[in-house]
Design an enzyme around this catalytic site. Sequence first.
Site, PDB file in Angstrom:
ATOM      1  N   HIS A 307      -4.182  -1.047 -10.780  1.00 53.44           N
ATOM      2  CA  HIS A 307      -3.205  -0.397 -11.654  1.00 53.44           C
ATOM      3  C   HIS A 307      -3.172   1.085 -11.333  1.00 53.44           C
ATOM      4  O   HIS A 307      -4.212   1.670 -11.030  1.00 53.44           O
ATOM      5  CB  HIS A 307      -3.577  -0.600 -13.132  1.00 53.44           C
ATOM      6  N   ASP A 364      -1.014  -8.758 -15.904  1.00 54.45           N
ATOM      7  CA  ASP A 364      -0.337  -9.911 -15.309  1.00 54.45           C
ATOM      8  C   ASP A 364      -1.287 -10.972 -14.782  1.00 54.45           C
ATOM      9  O   ASP A 364      -0.863 -12.044 -14.378  1.00 54.45           O
ATOM     10  CB  ASP A 364       0.584  -9.439 -14.166  1.00 54.45           C
TER      11      ASP A 364
HETATM   12  N1  CMC Z   1      -5.516  -6.064  -3.653  1.00 54.77           N
HETATM   13  C1  CMC Z   1      -6.172  -5.455  -2.646  1.00 54.77           C
HETATM   14  N2  CMC Z   1      -6.244  -4.103  -2.474  1.00 54.77           N
HETATM   15  C2  CMC Z   1      -5.602  -3.359  -3.368  1.00 54.77           C
HETATM   16  C3  CMC Z   1      -4.880  -3.914  -4.452  1.00 54.77           C
HETATM   17  C4  CMC Z   1      -4.856  -5.312  -4.582  1.00 54.77           C
HETATM   18  N3  CMC Z   1      -4.183  -5.889  -5.600  1.00 54.77           N
HETATM   19  N4  CMC Z   1      -4.336  -2.921  -5.192  1.00 54.77           N
HETATM   20  C5  CMC Z   1      -4.680  -1.779  -4.584  1.00 54.77           C
HETATM   21  N5  CMC Z   1      -5.454  -2.029  -3.478  1.00 54.77           N
HETATM   22  C6  CMC Z   1      -6.084  -1.037  -2.597  1.00 54.77           C
HETATM   23  C7  CMC Z   1      -5.055  -0.405  -1.671  1.00 54.77           C
HETATM   24  O1  CMC Z   1      -4.942  -1.113  -0.466  1.00 54.77           O
HETATM   25  C8  CMC Z   1      -5.616   0.983  -1.495  1.00 54.77           C
HETATM   26  O2  CMC Z   1      -6.706   0.874  -0.589  1.00 54.77           O
HETATM   27  P1  CMC Z   1      -7.045   2.113   0.414  1.00 54.77           P
HETATM   28  O3  CMC Z   1      -7.416   3.260  -0.485  1.00 54.77           O
HETATM   29  O4  CMC Z   1      -8.149   1.593   1.257  1.00 54.77           O
HETATM   30  O5  CMC Z   1      -5.772   2.366   1.183  1.00 54.77           O
HETATM   31  C9  CMC Z   1      -6.224   1.313  -2.868  1.00 54.77           C
HETATM   32  O6  CMC Z   1      -6.569   0.028  -3.427  1.00 54.77           O
HETATM   33  C10 CMC Z   1      -5.277   2.057  -3.816  1.00 54.77           C
HETATM   34  O7  CMC Z   1      -4.076   1.282  -3.947  1.00 54.77           O
HETATM   35  P2  CMC Z   1      -2.609   1.875  -4.062  1.00 54.77           P
HETATM   36  O8  CMC Z   1      -1.651   0.845  -3.588  1.00 54.77           O
HETATM   37  O9  CMC Z   1      -2.583   3.230  -3.391  1.00 54.77           O
HETATM   38  O10 CMC Z   1      -2.507   2.123  -5.625  1.00 54.77           O
HETATM   39  P3  CMC Z   1      -1.157   2.343  -6.428  1.00 54.77           P
HETATM   40  O11 CMC Z   1      -1.547   3.057  -7.670  1.00 54.77           O
HETATM   41  O12 CMC Z   1      -0.111   2.967  -5.559  1.00 54.77           O
HETATM   42  O13 CMC Z   1      -0.666   0.855  -6.750  1.00 54.77           O
HETATM   43  C11 CMC Z   1      -0.492  -1.278  -7.801  1.00 54.77           C
HETATM   44  C12 CMC Z   1      -0.947   0.182  -7.958  1.00 54.77           C
HETATM   45  C13 CMC Z   1      -0.561  -1.949  -9.171  1.00 54.77           C
HETATM   46  C14 CMC Z   1       0.952  -1.305  -7.300  1.00 54.77           C
HETATM   47  C15 CMC Z   1      -1.423  -2.000  -6.797  1.00 54.77           C
HETATM   48  O14 CMC Z   1      -2.750  -2.014  -7.295  1.00 54.77           O
HETATM   49  C16 CMC Z   1      -0.960  -3.426  -6.480  1.00 54.77           C
HETATM   50  O15 CMC Z   1      -0.169  -3.609  -5.557  1.00 54.77           O
HETATM   51  N6  CMC Z   1      -1.468  -4.445  -7.240  1.00 54.77           N
HETATM   52  C17 CMC Z   1      -0.982  -5.814  -7.066  1.00 54.77           C
HETATM   53  C18 CMC Z   1       0.343  -6.001  -7.785  1.00 54.77           C
HETATM   54  C19 CMC Z   1       0.181  -6.059  -9.287  1.00 54.77           C
HETATM   55  O16 CMC Z   1      -0.669  -6.752  -9.816  1.00 54.77           O
HETATM   56  N7  CMC Z   1       1.067  -5.351 -10.003  1.00 54.77           N
HETATM   57  C20 CMC Z   1       1.114  -5.378 -11.484  1.00 54.77           C
HETATM   58  C21 CMC Z   1       0.737  -4.060 -12.066  1.00 54.77           C
HETATM   59  S1  CMC Z   1       0.393  -4.163 -13.845  1.00 54.77           S
HETATM   60  C22 CMC Z   1       1.889  -4.677 -14.557  1.00 54.77           C
HETATM   61  C23 CMC Z   1       2.813  -3.565 -14.713  1.00 54.77           C
HETATM   62  O17 CMC Z   1       3.564  -3.265 -13.770  1.00 54.77           O
HETATM   63  O18 CMC Z   1       2.838  -2.939 -15.781  1.00 54.77           O
END
Ligand code: CMC
Length: 428
Positions: A307, A364
């Site tokens: 998140h 989720d």
């Molecule tokens: N599985 C594996 N690695 C992950 C995941 C995941 N679900 N989420 C983040 N990472 C890793 C990412 O690869 C990165 O690694 P590194 O620092 O080595 O490059 C690090 O963690 C930080 O991730 P980010 O993508 O830069 O973080 P963000 O804040 O931009 O993205 C997120 C947040 C929710 C989009 C992301 O965690 C994600 O894609 N999660 C899966 C999709 C999901 O469950 N979304 C629902 C969110 S909650 C409902 C709502 O939207 O309110």
Amino acid sequence: MSDLPGASETVNLNIQEEAHALSVTIGTYNEKGIDISKLLGTTGHVTLDPGFKNTGSTKSAITFIDGINGILQHRGYPIEQLAELASFQEVMYLLLQGELPNANQLADIEGQIKAETKAPEGIKTLLNALPDGSHPMGMLSVALASLPSFYPNALDSWSDETVRWETIYRLLGHMPVIAAYVYRRSQNLPYIDPNPELDYVSNFLYMMFGEVDPVIADALDTLLILHADHEQNCSAATVRMIGSSHVNLYAAIAGGNSALWGPLHGGANQKVVEMLESILADGGDSEKYINKAKDKADPFRLMGFGHRVYKNFDPRAKVIKAYADKILDKLNVDDPVLDIAKRLESSALNDEYFQKRKLFPNVDFYSGIIYRALGIPVDMFTVMFALGRLPGWVSQWKEMRESGDPIGRPRQIYTGASKRDYKPITDR
Ligand code: CMC
């Protein structure tokens, strides 16, 4: 906690040895935001923050999140208390009006919304015109975007207090009808018209399934509360951004709904269950998928994990996980994907990759398992999220218009070609 929300202090920013004093806005819990709104004029610089990871786009009094400590409050009330004790319509009132309703106020909002439960017949015609197999979220966006055509007085939704509230109540009243119509269309089932005798959530279930199980109605009410608002997330920020152009409410909400559809946002609930099903079909080896999620060469992500704001736990996920066990028990459902979800969660929480990046189950991760147990098909999950999130979107839009926020229009740093002269095609 600061005594004076909005009180200011200043910080100095040194650019080429010149100090620029910037005021700092301080929130209720001492969150600090450096005001850079005049930076370009005074220093010639803009800030650069793709994805707004570090940018506050507004001041807001609706929802507070402390991502480090896993705190979520609406208008000061903890989500855990609202989920356990309030009804979804009480939470709607709270978000929109800022206070919990008394009995008369609750009866009033319930009545206003109930009076708007009859959606135009043209919505059915529109949905019927879409191809079989259309995704329910696309259908929902189409229906929401069509509302100004059916209700032209909403085109100027802000001009007059009476029209404003009529526009809001109509949307809140129409949303469960439209969502249920979308479901019936997606299943090629005949539409069921609303039953004005029923309450908000029961009526929605009646239009979906033709019957209402009180256990399911109660569970759904809680799920909708858990989704009701989440401050400046992708879809709410989209609603505010679109609404800042002073377009009508329905157009802004249709845009927010499209933002919600994406798998990184509300669309994750569908992707989580699809992921769990494919792990099950692949023999149930959760470790294999943990390793895939960690492998940077593999695009696979553990859906329902991570998140932008929560860095220890998502309080909604905590409530939902406990709730999933209770509901599946009550409904006598034994779902093998729940075991896979629990195994995945426990492996991930003990894995250095997830610990280091502070990745935890989000709202989720378990919500889809409950929706499935309630008999809702997987491609409808994000529609359920939208139904819950609607009061939050409307409250964010209303606050944005009330505060007179300017049109949203970010800056950029241009990195393309510098000026060059046009050449005829024969010389290229
Ligand atoms: N599985 C594996 N690695 C992950 C995941 C995941 N679900 N989420 C983040 N990472 C890793 C990412 O690869 C990165 O690694 P590194 O620092 O080595 O490059 C690090 O963690 C930080 O991730 P980010 O993508 O830069 O973080 P963000 O804040 O931009 O993205 C997120 C947040 C929710 C989009 C992301 O965690 C994600 O894609 N999660 C899966 C999709 C999901 O469950 N979304 C629902 C969110 S909650 C409902 C709502 O939207 O309110």
